[in-house]
Write an enzyme that holds these catalytic residues in place. Structure first.
Site, short mmCIF file in Angstrom:
data_model
loop_
_atom_site.label_atom_id
_atom_site.label_comp_id
_atom_site.label_asym_id
_atom_site.label_seq_id
_atom_site.Cartn_x
_atom_site.Cartn_y
_atom_site.Cartn_z
N PRO A 95 0.84 -1.21 0.00
CA PRO A 95 0.00 0.00 0.00
C PRO A 95 0.88 1.26 0.00
CG PRO A 95 -0.66 -1.51 1.76
CD PRO A 95 0.59 -2.07 1.15
N GLY A 99 3.71 3.99 5.25
CA GLY A 99 4.81 3.70 6.16
C GLY A 99 5.51 2.38 5.89
N LEU A 100 5.15 1.71 4.78
CA LEU A 100 5.74 0.40 4.50
C LEU A 100 6.84 0.46 3.43
CD1 LEU A 100 2.55 -1.86 4.62
CD2 LEU A 100 4.27 -1.54 6.39
N GLY A 101 7.20 1.66 3.04
CA GLY A 101 8.34 1.81 2.11
C GLY A 101 7.99 1.52 0.67
N SER A 102 6.73 1.75 0.27
CA SER A 102 6.35 1.38 -1.10
C SER A 102 7.18 2.14 -2.14
CB SER A 102 4.85 1.60 -1.34
OG SER A 102 4.58 2.95 -1.55
N ALA A 104 10.32 3.31 -1.98
CA ALA A 104 11.68 2.76 -2.09
C ALA A 104 11.65 1.37 -2.71
CB ALA A 104 12.35 2.72 -0.72
N ALA A 105 10.61 0.59 -2.41
CA ALA A 105 10.53 -0.77 -2.97
C ALA A 105 10.29 -0.72 -4.47
CB ALA A 105 9.42 -1.55 -2.27
N ASP A 146 15.01 3.49 4.86
CA ASP A 146 14.04 2.73 4.05
C ASP A 146 14.73 2.04 2.87
OD1 ASP A 146 12.26 3.91 5.77
OD2 ASP A 146 10.90 4.65 4.23
C1 MEV Z 1 10.17 6.53 7.38
O1 MEV Z 1 10.00 5.17 7.10
C2 MEV Z 1 11.15 6.73 8.49
C3 MEV Z 1 11.39 8.18 8.90
O2 MEV Z 1 12.30 8.12 10.00
C4 MEV Z 1 11.98 9.00 7.80
C5 MEV Z 1 13.39 8.61 7.44
O3 MEV Z 1 14.10 8.02 8.22
O4 MEV Z 1 13.79 8.96 6.32
C6 MEV Z 1 10.11 8.83 9.40
#
Ligand code: MEV
Length: 307
Positions: A95, A99-102, A104-105, A146
């Site tokens: 998704p 917050g799951l790094g979509s 970068a993935a 990430d």
């Molecule tokens: C995001 O997955 C993590 C944060 O700490 C941002 C980052 O480290 O670049 C919020």
């Protein structure tokens, strides 16, 4: 060519300010890029399966505002290769903005596919560098955690601008990951924490240091397989993230729900303000906790084992 999602176990946001953080890949959720040949002379195109878009990769034009195209261009430039005649199709089961790094993935999967299309073996280090460059364009001031955990697909104890430290998991951890369904851009949350830090450094700096301390203690506990001490550390970390204003009522509600259902600890994971939370569970409680989270408003929840 593919790449996993990730979750941050400890230390998000503070990691941007040089504190350590711990992240692990989620290998069951992936972004994927496939390559098919195209007629000679047609060049490279990227197709985002979900968006129904096919875009050309033009090495000359700088007027590009698309992470996939920029990733492909950066790879071709780094490898000193001309665009191949190919279509790369990207599909992601991760998704977005949760917050799951979509991001970068997806970039990692595209970088790997482009390298393959030009028949060059791209190293993990090169891939990581390229994906970090793209993260910087779309995420403001990312720490690099990430892209690192996603490219290497290994648990990491990460400190910004320091050599990558892979983390050995002393005993398996069972986590439930639950999605509030509220999309949230990491860039905005990171930018807001920056504003807060600049406005009140004497109040915010100790919070950031305390989050760093938690990550250091969690590292020792994880290495030693002392899983039971992680729950309280997660709750403490969540409370500190609340103070940084990156939680949300939906996240707090799911954290409370998980605890009431018997989790050992819970916290938001990633940029916050929405997106996902994680709950640490005894394996036999995980299904029950997952169901409780779904009943309490999570739009998705699944169980994952960190080993
Ligand atoms: C995001 O997955 C993590 C944060 O700490 C941002 C980052 O480290 O670049 C919020």
């Amino acid at each position: 060519m593919n790449a996993p999602a990730k979750i941050i176990l400890f230390g998000e946001h503070a990691v941007v300010y040089g504190q350590p953080a711990i992240a692990v890949p989620v290998s069951s959720l992936r972004a994927e890029a496939t390559i098919r040949p195209a007629p000679v002379g047609t060049g490279l195109h990227i197709e985002a399966a979900d968006l129904n878009e096919v875009l050309p990769v033009d090495l000359e034009s700088d007027l590009v505002d698309n992470a996939l195209i920029l990733t492909a261009r950066t790879v071709l430039k780094a490898l000193n290769a001309p665009p191949p005649d190919a279509i790369i199709t990207v599909t992601s089961h991760i998704p977005m903005a949760s917050g799951l790094g979509s991001g970068a993935a997806v970039s990692t999967a595209v970088a790997r596919a482009v390298a393959k299309a030009v028949h060059v073996d791209i190293t993990l280090e090169q891939t990581n560098q390229i994906v970090y460059e793209i993260e910087k364009i779309y995420h403001g001031t990312p720490s690099g955690i990430d892209n690192t955990v996603i490219v290497y697909e290994q648990p990491v104890y990460f400190i910004r601008e320091q050599p990558i430290e892979k983390l050995t998991i002393g005993a398996p951890m069972t986590l439930v990951i639950a999605d509030t369904g509220e999309a949230s851009l990491t860039r905005i949350a990171v930018g807001d924490v920056r504003k807060l830090y600049e406005a009140e450094p004497e109040r915010i700096q100790p919070i950031i240091m305390e989050i760093g301390d938690i990550a250091r203690r969690a590292k020792t506990a994880i290495l030693n397989g002392n899983i039971s001490s992680l729950g309280p550390l997660m709750l403490k970390n969540h409370a500190l993230l609340q103070k940084l204003t990156v939680s949300a009522p939906s996240l707090d509600h799911l954290v409370d729900t998980a605890m009431e259902a018997g989790a050992q600890g819970a916290k938001l994971s990633g940029g916050g303000r929405g997106g996902n939370m994680i709950a640490l569970c005894a394996p036999h409680r995980a299904e029950h906790i997952k169901e409780a989270l779904l009943r309490s408003g999570a739009v998705r929840a699944f169980i994952t084992k960190v080993t």
